[in-house]
Design an enzyme around this catalytic site. Structure first.
Site, short mmCIF file in Angstrom:
data_model
loop_
_atom_site.label_atom_id
_atom_site.label_comp_id
_atom_site.label_asym_id
_atom_site.label_seq_id
_atom_site.Cartn_x
_atom_site.Cartn_y
_atom_site.Cartn_z
N THR A 97 0.84 -1.19 0.00
CA THR A 97 0.00 0.00 0.00
C THR A 97 0.88 1.24 0.00
O THR A 97 1.79 1.36 0.81
CB THR A 97 -0.91 0.00 1.24
OG1 THR A 97 -1.81 -1.11 1.14
CG2 THR A 97 -1.72 1.28 1.32
N GLN B 165 -3.58 -6.73 -7.14
CA GLN B 165 -4.08 -7.36 -5.92
C GLN B 165 -5.45 -6.77 -5.60
O GLN B 165 -5.61 -5.56 -5.43
CB GLN B 165 -3.15 -7.13 -4.73
CG GLN B 165 -3.59 -7.94 -3.52
CD GLN B 165 -2.85 -7.57 -2.25
OE1 GLN B 165 -3.02 -6.47 -1.73
NE2 GLN B 165 -2.04 -8.49 -1.75
N HIS C 238 -6.52 -10.92 -2.18
CA HIS C 238 -5.86 -10.64 -0.90
C HIS C 238 -6.62 -11.35 0.21
O HIS C 238 -7.62 -10.88 0.73
CB HIS C 238 -5.83 -9.14 -0.64
CG HIS C 238 -4.83 -8.72 0.39
ND1 HIS C 238 -4.12 -9.61 1.16
CD2 HIS C 238 -4.42 -7.48 0.78
CE1 HIS C 238 -3.32 -8.95 1.98
NE2 HIS C 238 -3.48 -7.65 1.76
N ARG D 125 -3.22 -14.67 -1.78
CA ARG D 125 -2.24 -14.43 -0.72
C ARG D 125 -2.87 -14.80 0.63
O ARG D 125 -4.00 -14.41 0.92
CB ARG D 125 -1.82 -12.96 -0.71
CG ARG D 125 -0.52 -12.70 0.06
CD ARG D 125 -0.10 -11.25 0.00
NE ARG D 125 1.35 -11.13 0.17
CZ ARG D 125 1.95 -10.10 0.75
NH1 ARG D 125 1.24 -9.09 1.26
NH2 ARG D 125 3.26 -10.06 0.85
N ASN E 231 -3.86 -6.24 12.02
CA ASN E 231 -5.29 -5.90 12.00
C ASN E 231 -6.10 -6.81 12.93
O ASN E 231 -7.23 -7.22 12.62
CB ASN E 231 -5.85 -5.93 10.58
CG ASN E 231 -5.43 -4.72 9.76
OD1 ASN E 231 -5.30 -3.63 10.28
ND2 ASN E 231 -5.22 -4.92 8.47
N GLY F 196 9.43 -7.06 -0.70
CA GLY F 196 8.57 -5.91 -0.50
C GLY F 196 9.35 -4.62 -0.37
O GLY F 196 9.71 -3.97 -1.36
N ARG F 197 9.66 -4.23 0.87
CA ARG F 197 10.30 -2.94 1.11
C ARG F 197 11.59 -2.71 0.33
O ARG F 197 11.88 -1.56 -0.03
CB ARG F 197 10.52 -2.75 2.61
CG ARG F 197 9.20 -2.59 3.36
CD ARG F 197 9.40 -2.23 4.82
NE ARG F 197 8.11 -2.06 5.49
CZ ARG F 197 7.98 -1.59 6.71
NH1 ARG F 197 9.05 -1.26 7.43
NH2 ARG F 197 6.78 -1.44 7.25
#
Length: 372
Positions: A24, A96, A173, A225, A233, A320-321
């Site tokens: 995101t 996604q 997702h 995923r 969450n 990812g990052r």
């Protein structure tokens, strides 16, 4: 086989086994894809597969500020900028599809739209809104069976829209505490009907979405995923029967012939590590039942990625990052060049800073205008 070996994902040829994980980034004002996003994804087209940020299939799935959607004709058309940019540079891109469910604030939704979820269970903590700053998560309304049927239909239409927009496929997702996970998890799903109670009924929504989407666009164009043991969450983490539940889910998903299952491990960021036996069971059951590739993600470096590919634990590895500050990540991994460090203060802020201004040359620096 190594990270740089070409791979087949159903009918799709991938230039390498390096996947850009969905992240995101909140750069979609009005919930529309735009030229800035096209530049961002185009810069990262060296990945074997790009999976976009979570994109809502429904007005009531827009829990966060400035996330994109793909349920209207205007939204669908806007994504052409992105898919064209990636394909022009020889890349492959899946969108996604993410319905936030109870994760959100009504201030981030269109007027008159409400948050919905499997059960009336509020999420703790706060949600950023552009209009009023940090706000508590709003209490969701429990979905009726009619609501659930409509939601399944929204996923299907989003998948059709994705193909019309030029995406090579879609990822559902089912991880990190969003709507599909909310149905899977007994902490957020307290229903006593055909969608709640025992593990089989809690799996039903995920399987209905996957089945209907696969029938609509072809199972070879659909991945999912999952995040067993996740706590993001307010998910429950480890709970009684989780391994058996996900093992059964993986078998059922494999029977649909999906292109891949993508398993999340966020332990590198402080989350509980998924049980190795559960990850192995999901992978084995999915493959044995007729599913395609296994993608593993979570804190990978080249050495660990190569080890999991060589052992057969994974077919593809998602990063990812590292892709945030290293748009040319595959090249840096190949050459051994140092990786730049991303600026966390700009992960979710609007505009190009910390988004499209990271250099592509392997200098080991971050943005040109600051030190790391």
């Amino acid at each position: 086989m190594n990270l740089f070996t070409p791979a087949e994902l159903g009918p799709i040829g991938l230039k390498s086994r390096i996947v850009m994980a969905p992240m995101t980034r909140c750069r979609a004002p009005g919930n529309l894809a735009n030229e800035l996003m096209a530049e961002y994804y185009g810069q990262r087209s060296g990945a074997g597969l790009i999976i976009t940020e979570g994109t809502s299939p429904s007005p009531n799935g827009l829990g966060y500020a400035r996330i994109p959607a793909i349920h209207s004709p205007e939204q669908t058309a806007s994504w052409r900028l992105v898919t064209d940019a990636v394909h022009a540079r020889g890349g492959t891109i899946f969108v996604q599809v993410m319905h936030c469910g109870r994760v959100g604030s009504v201030l981030n939704l269109p007027p008159g739209v409400e948050l919905v979820a499997p059960s009336v269970v509020a999420l703790s903590g706060m949600m950023w809104t552009d209009s009023r700053g940090e706000q508590p998560h709003d209490l969701p309304r429990e979905m009726t069976t009619d609501d659930i049927g409509r939601a399944v239909g929204e996923y299907v239409q989003a998948a059709r829209n994705a193909r019309a927009a030029g995406f090579d496929g879609v990822e559902l997702h089912g991880a990190n505490g969003y709507l599909i996970t909310q149905f899977l998890d007994p902490g957020s799903n307290r229903r006593d009907d055909e969608y709640g109670g025992d593990a089989g009924r809690r799996n039903r929504f995920a399987l209905e979405v996957a089945r209907e989407v696969a029938e609509a666009i072809g199972p070879e164009r659909v991945g999912i995923r999952l995040s067993p043991y996740g706590v993001f969450n307010d998910m429950s983490g480890a709970y009684e029967g989780i391994e058996a539940q996900y093992g059964e889910l993986a078998t059922a998903l494999g029977r649909l012939g999906l292109a891949y299952v993508h398993l999340v491990d966020h332990s590198s960021m402080g989350a509980p590590k998924p049980e190795a036996s559960t990850v192995a069971l999901i992978s084995a059951n999915f493959r044995a039942a007729g599913g395609g590739a296994v993608i593993l993600s979570g804190g990978y470096d080249r050495e660990r990625a190569e080890a999991d590919l060589q052992s057969g634990a994974a077919d593809l590895i998602a990063f990812g990052r590292p892709f945030i500050a290293n748009p040319d990540l595959p090249g840096r991994l190949s050459s051994g060049a140092p990786l730049a460090t991303p600026d966390q203060t700009t992960f979710y802020s609007p505009g190009p800073a910390g988004y499209t201004d990271y250099p592509e040359s392997p200098t080991g620096q971050c943005r040109r205008d600051r030190k790391v």
